[in-house]
Design a protein around this motif. Structure first.
Motif, PDB file in Angstrom:
ATOM      1  N   ALA A 185      33.048 -69.973  51.859  1.00 35.64           N
ATOM      2  CA  ALA A 185      33.964 -69.809  52.994  1.00 35.64           C
ATOM      3  C   ALA A 185      35.398 -69.727  52.517  1.00 35.64           C
ATOM      4  O   ALA A 185      36.195 -68.889  53.000  1.00 35.64           O
ATOM      5  N   GLU A 186      35.798 -70.578  51.586  1.00 39.61           N
ATOM      6  CA  GLU A 186      37.160 -70.563  51.078  1.00 39.61           C
ATOM      7  C   GLU A 186      37.472 -69.252  50.352  1.00 39.61           C
ATOM      8  O   GLU A 186      38.574 -68.683  50.494  1.00 39.61           O
ATOM      9  N   LYS A 187      36.500 -68.735  49.591  1.00 36.38           N
ATOM     10  CA  LYS A 187      36.731 -67.457  48.894  1.00 36.38           C
ATOM     11  C   LYS A 187      36.871 -66.305  49.884  1.00 36.38           C
ATOM     12  O   LYS A 187      37.651 -65.377  49.664  1.00 36.38           O
ATOM     13  N   ALA A 188      36.091 -66.361  51.002  1.00 31.39           N
ATOM     14  CA  ALA A 188      36.228 -65.318  52.024  1.00 31.39           C
ATOM     15  C   ALA A 188      37.621 -65.354  52.644  1.00 31.39           C
ATOM     16  O   ALA A 188      38.229 -64.306  52.933  1.00 31.39           O
ATOM     17  N   ARG A 189      38.176 -66.537  52.878  1.00 26.59           N
ATOM     18  CA  ARG A 189      39.540 -66.653  53.420  1.00 26.59           C
ATOM     19  C   ARG A 189      40.560 -66.091  52.445  1.00 26.59           C
ATOM     20  O   ARG A 189      41.503 -65.373  52.829  1.00 26.59           O
ATOM     21  N   GLN A 190      40.425 -66.406  51.173  1.00 26.74           N
ATOM     22  CA  GLN A 190      41.353 -65.911  50.165  1.00 26.74           C
ATOM     23  C   GLN A 190      41.292 -64.391  50.059  1.00 26.74           C
ATOM     24  O   GLN A 190      42.319 -63.727  49.884  1.00 26.74           O
ATOM     25  N   ARG A 191      40.074 -63.821  50.165  1.00 23.16           N
ATOM     26  CA  ARG A 191      39.949 -62.357  50.100  1.00 23.16           C
ATOM     27  C   ARG A 191      40.629 -61.700  51.299  1.00 23.16           C
ATOM     28  O   ARG A 191      41.231 -60.634  51.163  1.00 23.16           O
ATOM     29  N   ARG A 192      40.514 -62.340  52.477  1.00 23.98           N
ATOM     30  CA  ARG A 192      41.189 -61.763  53.655  1.00 23.98           C
ATOM     31  C   ARG A 192      42.703 -61.750  53.466  1.00 23.98           C
ATOM     32  O   ARG A 192      43.379 -60.765  53.784  1.00 23.98           O
ATOM     33  N   ILE A 193      43.222 -62.841  52.930  1.00 22.96           N
ATOM     34  CA  ILE A 193      44.675 -62.908  52.696  1.00 22.96           C
ATOM     35  C   ILE A 193      45.106 -61.860  51.678  1.00 22.96           C
ATOM     36  O   ILE A 193      46.099 -61.140  51.880  1.00 22.96           O
ATOM     37  N   ARG A 194      44.358 -61.736  50.571  1.00 23.28           N
ATOM     38  CA  ARG A 194      44.718 -60.737  49.549  1.00 23.28           C
ATOM     39  C   ARG A 194      44.628 -59.326  50.103  1.00 23.28           C
ATOM     40  O   ARG A 194      45.475 -58.462  49.814  1.00 23.28           O
ATOM     41  N   SER A 195      43.624 -59.068  50.923  1.00 25.39           N
ATOM     42  CA  SER A 195      43.462 -57.730  51.491  1.00 25.39           C
ATOM     43  C   SER A 195      44.597 -57.387  52.440  1.00 25.39           C
ATOM     44  O   SER A 195      45.126 -56.257  52.432  1.00 25.39           O
ATOM     45  N   SER A 196      45.017 -58.385  53.239  1.00 24.61           N
ATOM     46  CA  SER A 196      46.136 -58.144  54.164  1.00 24.61           C
ATOM     47  C   SER A 196      47.421 -57.889  53.406  1.00 24.61           C
ATOM     48  O   SER A 196      48.205 -56.983  53.743  1.00 24.61           O
ATOM     49  N   PRO A 216      35.433 -50.988  57.124  1.00 21.98           N
ATOM     50  CA  PRO A 216      35.680 -51.661  58.395  1.00 21.98           C
ATOM     51  C   PRO A 216      37.093 -52.213  58.458  1.00 21.98           C
ATOM     52  O   PRO A 216      37.740 -52.458  57.445  1.00 21.98           O
ATOM     53  N   GLU A 217      37.565 -52.371  59.683  1.00 21.84           N
ATOM     54  CA  GLU A 217      38.895 -52.934  59.877  1.00 21.84           C
ATOM     55  C   GLU A 217      38.933 -54.360  59.345  1.00 21.84           C
ATOM     56  O   GLU A 217      37.970 -55.111  59.493  1.00 21.84           O
ATOM     57  N   PRO A 218      40.051 -54.765  58.714  1.00 24.83           N
ATOM     58  CA  PRO A 218      40.151 -56.150  58.230  1.00 24.83           C
ATOM     59  C   PRO A 218      40.020 -57.126  59.394  1.00 24.83           C
ATOM     60  O   PRO A 218      40.486 -56.872  60.508  1.00 24.83           O
ATOM     61  N   LEU A 219      39.368 -58.227  59.118  1.00 21.66           N
ATOM     62  CA  LEU A 219      39.183 -59.252  60.130  1.00 21.66           C
ATOM     63  C   LEU A 219      40.461 -60.060  60.302  1.00 21.66           C
ATOM     64  O   LEU A 219      41.188 -60.328  59.340  1.00 21.66           O
ATOM     65  N   THR A 220      40.718 -60.453  61.549  1.00 24.19           N
ATOM     66  CA  THR A 220      41.808 -61.391  61.772  1.00 24.19           C
ATOM     67  C   THR A 220      41.347 -62.775  61.325  1.00 24.19           C
ATOM     68  O   THR A 220      40.166 -63.017  61.070  1.00 24.19           O
ATOM     69  N   LEU A 224      37.491 -64.096  61.345  1.00 24.23           N
ATOM     70  CA  LEU A 224      36.845 -64.568  60.124  1.00 24.23           C
ATOM     71  C   LEU A 224      36.270 -65.973  60.302  1.00 24.23           C
ATOM     72  O   LEU A 224      35.145 -66.258  59.885  1.00 24.23           O
ATOM     73  N   GLU A 225      37.043 -66.863  60.943  1.00 26.81           N
ATOM     74  CA  GLU A 225      36.560 -68.218  61.144  1.00 26.81           C
ATOM     75  C   GLU A 225      35.309 -68.236  62.020  1.00 26.81           C
ATOM     76  O   GLU A 225      34.372 -69.011  61.794  1.00 26.81           O
ATOM     77  N   GLU A 226      35.298 -67.360  63.033  1.00 24.28           N
ATOM     78  CA  GLU A 226      34.111 -67.270  63.882  1.00 24.28           C
ATOM     79  C   GLU A 226      32.911 -66.761  63.087  1.00 24.28           C
ATOM     80  O   GLU A 226      31.789 -67.257  63.237  1.00 24.28           O
ATOM     81  N   ARG A 227      33.153 -65.777  62.233  1.00 23.65           N
ATOM     82  CA  ARG A 227      32.066 -65.249  61.410  1.00 23.65           C
ATOM     83  C   ARG A 227      31.571 -66.307  60.429  1.00 23.65           C
ATOM     84  O   ARG A 227      30.358 -66.424  60.199  1.00 23.65           O
ATOM     85  N   ILE A 228      32.464 -67.064  59.826  1.00 24.33           N
ATOM     86  CA  ILE A 228      32.068 -68.123  58.888  1.00 24.33           C
ATOM     87  C   ILE A 228      31.190 -69.146  59.591  1.00 24.33           C
ATOM     88  O   ILE A 228      30.184 -69.610  59.042  1.00 24.33           O
ATOM     89  N   GLU A 229      31.560 -69.480  60.833  1.00 24.19           N
ATOM     90  CA  GLU A 229      30.766 -70.466  61.574  1.00 24.19           C
ATOM     91  C   GLU A 229      29.358 -69.943  61.840  1.00 24.19           C
ATOM     92  O   GLU A 229      28.362 -70.663  61.660  1.00 24.19           O
ATOM     93  N   ARG A 230      29.259 -68.670  62.286  1.00 22.63           N
ATOM     94  CA  ARG A 230      27.930 -68.084  62.522  1.00 22.63           C
ATOM     95  C   ARG A 230      27.148 -67.986  61.222  1.00 22.63           C
ATOM     96  O   ARG A 230      25.933 -68.259  61.176  1.00 22.63           O
TER      97      ARG A 230
END
Length: 412
Positions: A185-196, A216-220, A224-230
């Protein structure tokens, strides 16, 4: 139909005389582990106080035989033992094997045994019940036919089974899962930040890549948090299946060895093995390990358009392959179907067939396998001795190292 006590009855009603009785007695002693059996004069003549000499465990023994017709009084039997014991003592034996067709009660046997003790000689009594039991053994069928004229019937099924391998239980998986979920989950958050950040620095490059390969469009952050929870809920729910995938690719499967120890060729042989307290997994080669089946990424990578799914081949088997299995309620049933089982060579399964996993958190040191054999021409089932299969506790990380050098979750 032959009566169940026919051997006992024909021994007691012995009418064949001394010579056949001495020869039959020699076979009985041979079955009982005596060696170097040397008959004296079965057809008549001075025997020097012994019907035969023999040995057991390197010590000298004397054989004495008493086969009258019908049951005699105990005083007659005792007199015969005393006479044979006196004759045997001339040869200084370690023991006297007294073979008779007479029924002896426990108290009578003890009385006769004391005669040997008084003479400092071991007395081994082969009385009617003991002799009948020996002659009813499957391996004595030919001797029983020769001396008692009791039909052989088919030679008995005599098969040995070896189950090669162990039952295993995976330990430490929950701890690894907790770390993996947090780390992924933490790596997914870091990738979103780097991509933005990359999109802000170089929007033209992002447009060019989008034209070459739609992305696909970058996740907000909230998406992302909703996807991580699912994703976490799904991973925890399917974790038992993920552990099974690791076990089926990292662990060896059982193998089987079947040996025909009889003196007959067996055809259409079926062995059914039932192992309780376990479940079975299809053994897969290590190259079938899929990291994504163990821990799928938070954001799945795009599938290759021409990728081939090879899982179809996992269930394929060679035509007429003799090993099949299925999971029952709390047990596994394994069936070996062999067209022929010769006395030689030994049959062995060719591949790892099934991975056994211990059910639940049972702390057993081993499990029990029960098995039966049937074959063409035999109207009854042979039940083999129980087999003990050891249980091993296997570390999750040790299992993972067997199939992959990646001990971190997939980033993509």
């Amino acid at each position: 139909m032959t009566r169940t006590d026919e051997t006992w009855f024909r021994l007691l009603q012995w009418t064949q005389g001394q010579a056949p009785s001495e020869r039959l007695a020699a076979h009985v002693l041979s079955y009982a582990g005596f060696e170097d059996i040397d008959p004296s004069h079965p057809l008549g003549g001075k025997d020097g106080g012994r019907d035969a000499s023999c040995s057991k465990a390197g010590r000298p023994w004397i054989m004495a035989v008493y086969f009258p017709r019908d049951q005699k009084t105990f005083s007659d039997i005792k007199a015969k033992v005393e006479s044979d014991l006196a004759g045997a003592l001339k040869h200084a034996p370690y023991g006297l094997a007294f073979i008779t067709n007479q029924e002896l009660r426990l108290s009578e046997r003890a009385d006769l045994m004391s005669l040997g003790a008084d003479a400092d000689v071991i007395l081994d009594l082969f009385h009617l019940e003991r002799v009948a039991h020996i002659l009813d053994e499957p391996s004595m069928a030919v001797i029983r036919k020769r001396y008692l004229d009791i039909e052989l019937g088919p030679l008995p099924i005599s098969v040995d089974l070896d189950i090669i391998g162990s039952v295993r239980r995976l330990v430490g998986g929950e701890e690894v899962l907790d770390w993996w979920l947090e780390d992924a989950a933490e790596k997914a958050r870091q990738r979103r930040i780097r991509s933005s950040q990359e999109s802000l620095r170089n929007p033209a490059a992002a447009l060019q890549l989008s034209w070459m390969q739609p992305t696909p469009e970058p996740l907000t952050e909230d998406e992302l948090e909703e996807r991580i929870e699912r994703w976490e809920r799904r991973v925890r729910l399917t974790w038992p299946e993920a552990e099974d995938h690791l076990a089926s690719t990292a662990w060896p499967g059982l193998q089987f060895r079947l040996r025909n120890t009889g003196e007959v060729f067996l055809n259409d042989v079926q062995v059914i093995i039932t192992i309780s307290g376990v479940r079975g997994l299809q053994y897969l080669h290590r190259d079938r390990f899929d990291q994504a089946k163990l821990l799928p990424p938070v954001v799945p990578a795009q599938k290759e358009p021409y990728a081939v799914d090879l899982s179809f081949y996992d269930e394929l088997r060679i035509a007429d392959y003799p090993v099949t299995w299925k999971n029952l309620d709390g047990a596994v049933e394994i069936i070996l179907d062999l067209r022929h089982l010769r006395p030689h060579p030994v049959w062995e399964s060719e591949t790892d067939d099934i991975v056994l996993v211990l059910n639940g958190d049972a702390g057993s040191a081993d499990v029990i396998a029960r098995w039966t054999v049937t074959a063409q021409g035999y109207g009854k089932m042979y039940e083999g001795p129980e087999q003990t299969i050891p249980v091993e506790l296997i570390s999750f990380l040790d299992s993972l190292e067997q199939v992959s050098e990646l001990v971190e979750p997939a980033d993509e």
